[in-house]
Design a protein around this motif. Structure first.
Motif, PDB file in Angstrom:
ATOM      1  N   GLU B 107       0.847  -1.193   0.000  1.00 60.24           N
ATOM      2  CA  GLU B 107       0.000   0.000   0.000  1.00 60.24           C
ATOM      3  C   GLU B 107       0.885   1.247   0.000  1.00 60.24           C
ATOM      4  N   ARG B 128      -2.222  -3.104  -4.972  1.00 57.81           N
ATOM      5  CA  ARG B 128      -2.718  -2.743  -3.649  1.00 57.81           C
ATOM      6  C   ARG B 128      -3.923  -3.641  -3.348  1.00 57.81           C
ATOM      7  N   LEU B 130      -6.979  -2.923  -3.182  1.00 58.52           N
ATOM      8  CA  LEU B 130      -8.066  -2.649  -4.128  1.00 58.52           C
ATOM      9  C   LEU B 130      -7.817  -3.357  -5.465  1.00 58.52           C
ATOM     10  N   VAL B 148     -15.483  -4.599  -1.586  1.00 60.82           N
ATOM     11  CA  VAL B 148     -14.806  -3.334  -1.289  1.00 60.82           C
ATOM     12  C   VAL B 148     -15.411  -2.741  -0.015  1.00 60.82           C
ATOM     13  N   GLN B 152     -13.419  -2.383   3.663  1.00 63.12           N
ATOM     14  CA  GLN B 152     -13.234  -1.099   4.361  1.00 63.12           C
ATOM     15  C   GLN B 152     -13.785  -1.159   5.789  1.00 63.12           C
ATOM     16  N   HIS B 157      -9.518   0.258   6.459  1.00 66.84           N
ATOM     17  CA  HIS B 157      -8.825   0.836   5.305  1.00 66.84           C
ATOM     18  C   HIS B 157      -9.812   1.737   4.551  1.00 66.84           C
ATOM     19  N   PHE B 159     -10.386   3.511   0.768  1.00 62.82           N
ATOM     20  CA  PHE B 159      -9.931   3.646  -0.614  1.00 62.82           C
ATOM     21  C   PHE B 159     -10.241   5.053  -1.103  1.00 62.82           C
ATOM     22  N   ASP B 163      -9.730   6.314  -6.992  1.00 65.07           N
ATOM     23  CA  ASP B 163      -9.532   4.911  -7.388  1.00 65.07           C
ATOM     24  C   ASP B 163     -10.875   4.200  -7.568  1.00 65.07           C
ATOM     25  N   LEU B 164     -11.814   4.502  -6.667  1.00 60.75           N
ATOM     26  CA  LEU B 164     -13.126   3.853  -6.755  1.00 60.75           C
ATOM     27  C   LEU B 164     -13.852   4.275  -8.031  1.00 60.75           C
TER      28      LEU B 164
END
Lengths: 70, 170
Positions: B107, B128, B130, B148, B152, B157, B159, B163-164
């Motif tokens: 990460e 990573r 994700l 996802v 989280q 974590h 994101f 990125d999403l």
């Protein structure tokens, strides 16, 4: 390159917003500065070295301080 | 055989994920540098690693002199990266990625961007959490949106929205 810089900036903002600053500011200087470094840079290895801890040990402190890994 | 090498920044959150063993759907072996193992503190993470080592899903990676030399060179080269460089532990993973073709699980922002900016590291694939979840979804093992969200919640974590959005999740 601009995209990477924006991604790092977004990650920094998420860490800043998530952090429990009351808790962080109550800590001894070494730990407070290590957590502040982690919030700003996101580098857990260097932050753990500033704190004088193993990465895993620093991670427990990070979770108490509610600073998310992004 | 698909092999990966993981650093601490990846393991500390991934090990808290209830479906962490999904990692074995993507990789036959995940190597752990000795220096990474020495940084692990939580009993839960260590227990998962011990189980992985015992079942041979994980393997201890001993840093040899040539890998460390290459890693030091990567640290030096990484000073050219925008915003942040790479420290020795992540550089060891990148060096192993380059030398042995392992996928690097991290990460660390510097390690993630290094192959995009340093020609020498361009053959190295970095993932990573994700990216791992995305690869699992593409292989049909999970539903991306649900996992996802689960990841989280369970790991704490977060994101990045950027990125999403890239994955059509925002």
């Amino acid at each position: 390159m601009e995209e990477w810089i924006q991604l790092l900036e977004e990650a920094r903002e998420i860490r800043r917003r998530g952090a429990d600053w009351h808790f962080i500011n109550s800590l001894p200087p070494k730990l407070r500065l290590a957590l502040t470094y982690f919030v700003e840079v996101g580098d857990i290895y260097v932050a753990s070295r500033i704190a004088g801890m193993k990465v895993g040990e620093f991670d427990e402190l990070r979770r108490k301080a509610k600073v998310p890994m992004v | 055989m698909t092999e990966a090498i993981a650093d601490t920044s990846f393991l500390i959150d991934w090990a808290r994920y209830s479906r962490r063993d999904l990692l074995w759907r993507l990789f036959d072996v995940v190597h752990l540098p000795e220096s990474v193992l020495a940084e692990i503190y939580s009993e839960g993470t260590l227990a998962w690693i011990v189980d992985g080592l015992a079942s041979r899903r994980m393997a201890l990676f001993t840093e040899t002199e040539d890998v460390v030399d290459l890693a030091r060179r990567i640290v030096s080269l990484s000073r050219a990266l925008p915003a942040r460089g790479v420290d020795l532990p992540e550089a060891v993973c990148l060096a192993a990625g380059l030398k042995f073709g392992y996928v690097v699980l991290t990460e660390n922002g510097g390690a993630v961007m290094a192959p995009s900016f340093l020609n020498e590291l361009s053959p190295v694939k970095v993932m990573r959490a994700l990216d791992v979840l995305h690869a699992l979804a593409q292989a049909g093992h999970i539903g991306l949106r649900e996992e996802v969200a689960r990841y989280q919640v369970e790991t704490g974590h977060r994101f990045a929205k950027r990125d999403l959005r890239r994955l059509g999740l925002e």
